[in-house]
Design a protein around this motif. Structure first.
Motif, PDB file in Angstrom:
ATOM      1  N   ARG A  27       0.861  -1.186   0.000  1.00 48.76           N
ATOM      2  CA  ARG A  27       0.000   0.000   0.000  1.00 48.76           C
ATOM      3  C   ARG A  27       0.891   1.227   0.000  1.00 48.76           C
ATOM      4  NH1 ARG A  27      -5.319  -1.756   2.203  1.00 48.76           N
ATOM      5  NH2 ARG A  27      -5.045  -3.940   2.672  1.00 48.76           N
ATOM      6  N   GLY A  28       1.115   1.794  -1.158  1.00 46.87           N
ATOM      7  CA  GLY A  28       1.975   2.962  -1.282  1.00 46.87           C
ATOM      8  C   GLY A  28       1.190   4.247  -1.406  1.00 46.87           C
ATOM      9  N   GLY A  29      -0.072   4.253  -1.026  1.00 47.70           N
ATOM     10  CA  GLY A  29      -0.916   5.437  -1.174  1.00 47.70           C
ATOM     11  C   GLY A  29      -0.662   6.512  -0.149  1.00 47.70           C
ATOM     12  N   GLY A  30       0.034   6.234   0.920  1.00 47.99           N
ATOM     13  CA  GLY A  30       0.251   7.215   1.977  1.00 47.99           C
ATOM     14  C   GLY A  30       1.061   8.403   1.512  1.00 47.99           C
ATOM     15  N   LEU A  31       2.114   8.165   0.764  1.00 49.92           N
ATOM     16  CA  LEU A  31       2.951   9.253   0.276  1.00 49.92           C
ATOM     17  C   LEU A  31       2.196  10.093  -0.751  1.00 49.92           C
ATOM     18  CD1 LEU A  31       5.697  10.637   0.227  1.00 49.92           C
ATOM     19  CD2 LEU A  31       6.378   9.030  -1.550  1.00 49.92           C
ATOM     20  N   GLY A  32       1.483   9.434  -1.636  1.00 52.55           N
ATOM     21  CA  GLY A  32       0.704  10.163  -2.640  1.00 52.55           C
ATOM     22  C   GLY A  32      -0.379  11.012  -2.010  1.00 52.55           C
ATOM     23  N   MET A  33      -1.059  10.456  -1.037  1.00 50.36           N
ATOM     24  CA  MET A  33      -2.114  11.216  -0.356  1.00 50.36           C
ATOM     25  C   MET A  33      -1.514  12.385   0.416  1.00 50.36           C
ATOM     26  SD  MET A  33      -4.993  10.072  -1.193  1.00 50.36           S
ATOM     27  CE  MET A  33      -6.054  10.801   0.038  1.00 50.36           C
ATOM     28  N   LEU A  35       1.184  14.092  -0.401  1.00 49.29           N
ATOM     29  CA  LEU A  35       1.521  15.133  -1.376  1.00 49.29           C
ATOM     30  C   LEU A  35       0.283  15.880  -1.848  1.00 49.29           C
ATOM     31  CD1 LEU A  35       4.259  13.360  -3.502  1.00 49.29           C
ATOM     32  CD2 LEU A  35       4.558  15.231  -1.879  1.00 49.29           C
ATOM     33  N   ILE A  36      -0.788  15.139  -2.096  1.00 49.21           N
ATOM     34  CA  ILE A  36      -2.030  15.782  -2.519  1.00 49.21           C
ATOM     35  C   ILE A  36      -2.540  16.712  -1.428  1.00 49.21           C
ATOM     36  CG2 ILE A  36      -4.465  15.342  -3.045  1.00 49.21           C
ATOM     37  CD1 ILE A  36      -3.513  12.829  -4.545  1.00 49.21           C
ATOM     38  N   LEU A  37      -2.499  16.266  -0.191  1.00 49.03           N
ATOM     39  CA  LEU A  37      -2.943  17.091   0.928  1.00 49.03           C
ATOM     40  C   LEU A  37      -2.086  18.345   1.047  1.00 49.03           C
ATOM     41  CD1 LEU A  37      -4.816  17.416   3.368  1.00 49.03           C
ATOM     42  CD2 LEU A  37      -3.156  16.132   4.701  1.00 49.03           C
ATOM     43  N   LEU A  38      -0.791  18.218   0.854  1.00 47.42           N
ATOM     44  CA  LEU A  38       0.106  19.367   0.923  1.00 47.42           C
ATOM     45  C   LEU A  38      -0.217  20.387  -0.164  1.00 47.42           C
ATOM     46  CD1 LEU A  38       2.618  20.589   2.284  1.00 47.42           C
ATOM     47  CD2 LEU A  38       3.979  19.372   0.590  1.00 47.42           C
ATOM     48  N   VAL A  39      -0.476  19.924  -1.372  1.00 44.86           N
ATOM     49  CA  VAL A  39      -0.822  20.829  -2.470  1.00 44.86           C
ATOM     50  C   VAL A  39      -2.150  21.526  -2.183  1.00 44.86           C
ATOM     51  CG1 VAL A  39      -1.491  20.907  -4.913  1.00 44.86           C
ATOM     52  CG2 VAL A  39       0.521  19.617  -4.211  1.00 44.86           C
ATOM     53  N   VAL A  40      -3.136  20.774  -1.695  1.00 49.07           N
ATOM     54  CA  VAL A  40      -4.440  21.368  -1.386  1.00 49.07           C
ATOM     55  C   VAL A  40      -4.290  22.443  -0.309  1.00 49.07           C
ATOM     56  CG1 VAL A  40      -6.690  20.883  -0.342  1.00 49.07           C
ATOM     57  CG2 VAL A  40      -5.823  19.418  -2.154  1.00 49.07           C
ATOM     58  N   LEU A  41      -3.505  22.166   0.724  1.00 48.39           N
ATOM     59  CA  LEU A  41      -3.296  23.155   1.785  1.00 48.39           C
ATOM     60  C   LEU A  41      -2.572  24.391   1.259  1.00 48.39           C
ATOM     61  CD1 LEU A  41      -2.360  20.915   4.839  1.00 48.39           C
ATOM     62  CD2 LEU A  41      -4.461  22.216   4.490  1.00 48.39           C
ATOM     63  N   ALA A  42      -1.609  24.210   0.373  1.00 50.83           N
ATOM     64  CA  ALA A  42      -0.894  25.350  -0.196  1.00 50.83           C
ATOM     65  C   ALA A  42      -1.829  26.224  -1.023  1.00 50.83           C
ATOM     66  CB  ALA A  42       0.281  24.866  -1.042  1.00 50.83           C
ATOM     67  N   VAL A  43      -2.666  25.611  -1.830  1.00 49.53           N
ATOM     68  CA  VAL A  43      -3.622  26.373  -2.649  1.00 49.53           C
ATOM     69  C   VAL A  43      -4.631  27.089  -1.759  1.00 49.53           C
ATOM     70  CG1 VAL A  43      -5.494  26.140  -4.337  1.00 49.53           C
ATOM     71  CG2 VAL A  43      -3.335  24.954  -4.702  1.00 49.53           C
TER      72      VAL A  43
END
Length: 85
Positions: A27-33, A35-43
């Motif tokens: 299950r490698g989804g933790g890193l991807g999620m 990164l997505i969360l970081l981008v959403v917070l930055a926006v």
């Protein structure tokens, strides 16, 4: 996790062993999620700061307009006082 070992015998007496190792999928989804969360917070932070900057500019413009109206009212009051004298 279940491992299976299969042994096969050939008619000539030789044997061949096959081992099957059953593992759970990775299950490698933790890193991807993350990164997505970081981008959403930055926006979201960028949008929030833009909104606050626009709100501040709007408040400043309203304050300046109110000051000008107040100054004009003071001038009208002064003119009325002078007219009465």
């Amino acid at each position: 996790m279940a491992d299976e070992i299969h042994e096969t015998r050939a008619p000539d007496g030789s044997t061949h062993t096959t081992t099957i190792i059953d593992r759970e999928p990775r299950r490698g989804g933790g890193l991807g999620m993350g990164l997505i969360l970081l981008v959403v917070l930055a926006v979201a932070g960028f949008v929030a700061f833009q909104f606050l900057a626009n709100d501040s500019a709007e408040t400043g413009a309203i304050t300046e307009a109110a000051q000008k109206v107040g100054d004009a009212a003071q001038n009208v009051g002064d003119a009325a006082q002078d007219a009465v004298k």
